[in-house]
Design a protein around this motif. Structure first.
Motif, PDB file in Angstrom:
ATOM      1  N   ILE A   1       0.824  -1.213   0.000  1.00  0.00           N
ATOM      2  CA  ILE A   1       0.000   0.000   0.000  1.00  0.00           C
ATOM      3  C   ILE A   1       0.857   1.262   0.000  1.00  0.00           C
ATOM      4  CG2 ILE A   1      -1.988  -1.122   1.049  1.00  0.00           C
ATOM      5  CD1 ILE A   1      -1.142   0.255   3.709  1.00  0.00           C
ATOM      6  N   GLY A   2       2.131   1.114  -0.299  1.00  0.00           N
ATOM      7  CA  GLY A   2       3.007   2.269  -0.434  1.00  0.00           C
ATOM      8  C   GLY A   2       4.007   2.425   0.681  1.00  0.00           C
ATOM      9  N   TYR A   3       5.199   2.900   0.331  1.00  0.00           N
ATOM     10  CA  TYR A   3       6.275   3.234   1.259  1.00  0.00           C
ATOM     11  C   TYR A   3       6.681   2.066   2.153  1.00  0.00           C
ATOM     12  CZ  TYR A   3       4.926   7.735  -0.485  1.00  0.00           C
ATOM     13  OH  TYR A   3       4.623   8.769  -1.320  1.00  0.00           O
ATOM     14  N   GLY A   4       6.705   0.865   1.584  1.00  0.00           N
ATOM     15  CA  GLY A   4       7.149  -0.312   2.309  1.00  0.00           C
ATOM     16  C   GLY A   4       6.096  -0.927   3.214  1.00  0.00           C
ATOM     17  N   ASN A   5       4.888  -0.428   3.175  1.00  0.00           N
ATOM     18  CA  ASN A   5       3.796  -0.953   4.001  1.00  0.00           C
ATOM     19  C   ASN A   5       2.960  -1.941   3.198  1.00  0.00           C
ATOM     20  OD1 ASN A   5       4.264   0.845   6.321  1.00  0.00           O
ATOM     21  ND2 ASN A   5       3.697   2.431   4.862  1.00  0.00           N
ATOM     22  N   ALA A   6       2.361  -2.904   3.892  1.00  0.00           N
ATOM     23  CA  ALA A   6       1.517  -3.905   3.241  1.00  0.00           C
ATOM     24  C   ALA A   6       0.375  -4.294   4.167  1.00  0.00           C
ATOM     25  CB  ALA A   6       2.342  -5.133   2.877  1.00  0.00           C
ATOM     26  N   VAL A   7      -0.704  -4.785   3.566  1.00  0.00           N
ATOM     27  CA  VAL A   7      -1.889  -5.216   4.303  1.00  0.00           C
ATOM     28  C   VAL A   7      -2.243  -6.626   3.841  1.00  0.00           C
ATOM     29  CG1 VAL A   7      -4.338  -4.737   4.720  1.00  0.00           C
ATOM     30  CG2 VAL A   7      -2.760  -2.857   4.450  1.00  0.00           C
ATOM     31  N   ALA A   8      -2.711  -7.463   4.757  1.00  0.00           N
ATOM     32  CA  ALA A   8      -3.148  -8.807   4.402  1.00  0.00           C
ATOM     33  C   ALA A   8      -4.409  -8.716   3.543  1.00  0.00           C
ATOM     34  CB  ALA A   8      -3.420  -9.627   5.656  1.00  0.00           C
ATOM     35  N   ALA A   9      -4.339  -9.253   2.336  1.00  0.00           N
ATOM     36  CA  ALA A   9      -5.445  -9.164   1.383  1.00  0.00           C
ATOM     37  C   ALA A   9      -6.722  -9.798   1.919  1.00  0.00           C
ATOM     38  CB  ALA A   9      -5.045  -9.809   0.067  1.00  0.00           C
ATOM     39  N   GLN A  10      -6.586 -10.865   2.689  1.00  0.00           N
ATOM     40  CA  GLN A  10      -7.750 -11.579   3.213  1.00  0.00           C
ATOM     41  C   GLN A  10      -8.540 -10.741   4.213  1.00  0.00           C
ATOM     42  OE1 GLN A  10      -4.644 -12.532   2.941  1.00  0.00           O
ATOM     43  NE2 GLN A  10      -4.385 -14.739   2.835  1.00  0.00           N
ATOM     44  N   ARG A  11      -7.914  -9.740   4.801  1.00  0.00           N
ATOM     45  CA  ARG A  11      -8.551  -8.934   5.850  1.00  0.00           C
ATOM     46  C   ARG A  11      -9.235  -7.678   5.297  1.00  0.00           C
ATOM     47  NH1 ARG A  11      -6.752 -10.479  11.051  1.00  0.00           N
ATOM     48  NH2 ARG A  11      -8.694  -9.443  11.605  1.00  0.00           N
ATOM     49  N   ILE A  12      -8.984  -7.326   4.036  1.00  0.00           N
ATOM     50  CA  ILE A  12      -9.533  -6.095   3.468  1.00  0.00           C
ATOM     51  C   ILE A  12     -10.998  -6.290   3.096  1.00  0.00           C
ATOM     52  CG2 ILE A  12      -9.394  -4.464   1.544  1.00  0.00           C
ATOM     53  CD1 ILE A  12      -6.373  -4.939   1.526  1.00  0.00           C
ATOM     54  N   VAL A  13     -11.832  -5.348   3.563  1.00  0.00           N
ATOM     55  CA  VAL A  13     -13.253  -5.356   3.245  1.00  0.00           C
ATOM     56  C   VAL A  13     -13.553  -4.352   2.140  1.00  0.00           C
ATOM     57  CG1 VAL A  13     -15.567  -4.868   4.167  1.00  0.00           C
ATOM     58  CG2 VAL A  13     -13.881  -6.054   5.573  1.00  0.00           C
ATOM     59  N   ALA A  14     -12.894  -3.171   2.184  1.00  0.00           N
ATOM     60  CA  ALA A  14     -13.160  -2.125   1.200  1.00  0.00           C
ATOM     61  C   ALA A  14     -11.940  -1.235   1.026  1.00  0.00           C
ATOM     62  CB  ALA A  14     -14.345  -1.283   1.643  1.00  0.00           C
ATOM     63  N   VAL A  15     -11.807  -0.691  -0.190  1.00  0.00           N
ATOM     64  CA  VAL A  15     -10.807   0.325  -0.500  1.00  0.00           C
ATOM     65  C   VAL A  15     -11.589   1.481  -1.112  1.00  0.00           C
ATOM     66  CG1 VAL A  15      -8.736   0.915  -1.801  1.00  0.00           C
ATOM     67  CG2 VAL A  15      -9.048  -1.421  -0.954  1.00  0.00           C
ATOM     68  N   VAL A  16     -11.618   2.628  -0.423  1.00  0.00           N
ATOM     69  CA  VAL A  16     -12.471   3.743  -0.831  1.00  0.00           C
ATOM     70  C   VAL A  16     -11.695   5.054  -0.889  1.00  0.00           C
ATOM     71  CG1 VAL A  16     -14.583   2.682   0.054  1.00  0.00           C
ATOM     72  CG2 VAL A  16     -13.206   4.092   1.556  1.00  0.00           C
ATOM     73  N   ALA A  17     -12.257   6.012  -1.625  1.00  0.00           N
ATOM     74  CA  ALA A  17     -11.688   7.360  -1.691  1.00  0.00           C
ATOM     75  C   ALA A  17     -12.054   8.105  -0.405  1.00  0.00           C
ATOM     76  CB  ALA A  17     -12.226   8.094  -2.910  1.00  0.00           C
TER      77      ALA A  17
END
Length: 94
Positions: free
Chosen positions: A8-24
C-alpha cells in the motif's frame, strides 16, 4: 494458511484476506469513519506524511490510510475495478 500481502506504499503492506473495502477519502461518511477509527484507536496512518488518497477498511474494523490511489491498490489485488478509467493518468506539463 498462506498470507497474501498487498503493498500500500512506502514499504507498508496489508493482508489481502482482511480487506473489506478500499475507498476514496473525499466524502463526508469517509471523513466520519476516519475520525471514529481515530477515537477508537483503530486508525493506522501509512501515508508517511503524504496526502491520503485511499482508505482501507479491514474486517477487524481497522481503518488504514494510504497515499496510493484506490485504483492502484485494486490493481495490486490482480483485478481491475469496474468503474475505473481504462486509460492511464498523465501529469499536465507546463
Amino acid at each position: 494458511m498462506e498470507i497474501n500481502l498487498i503493498p500500500i506504499g512506502y514499504g507498508n503492506a496489508v493482508a489481502a484476506q482482511r480487506i473489506v473495502a478500499v475507498v476514496a477519502p473525499d466524502s463526508s461518511p469517509m471523513k466520519r469513519l476516519r475520525e471514529e477509527a481515530h477515537a477508537a484507536g483503530k486508525l493506522v496512518d501509512a501515508t508517511h506524511g503524504r496526502r491520503t488518497r485511499a482508505i482501507i477498511v479491514t474486517d477487524s474494523d481497522h481503518v488504514i490510510l494510504s497515499a496510493l490511489q484506490p485504483e492502484t491498490i485494486t490493481q495490486r489485488f490482480g483485478g481491475e475495478s469496474p468503474d475505473s478509467p481504462a486509460e492511464p493518468r498523465t501529469k499536465n506539463k507546463r
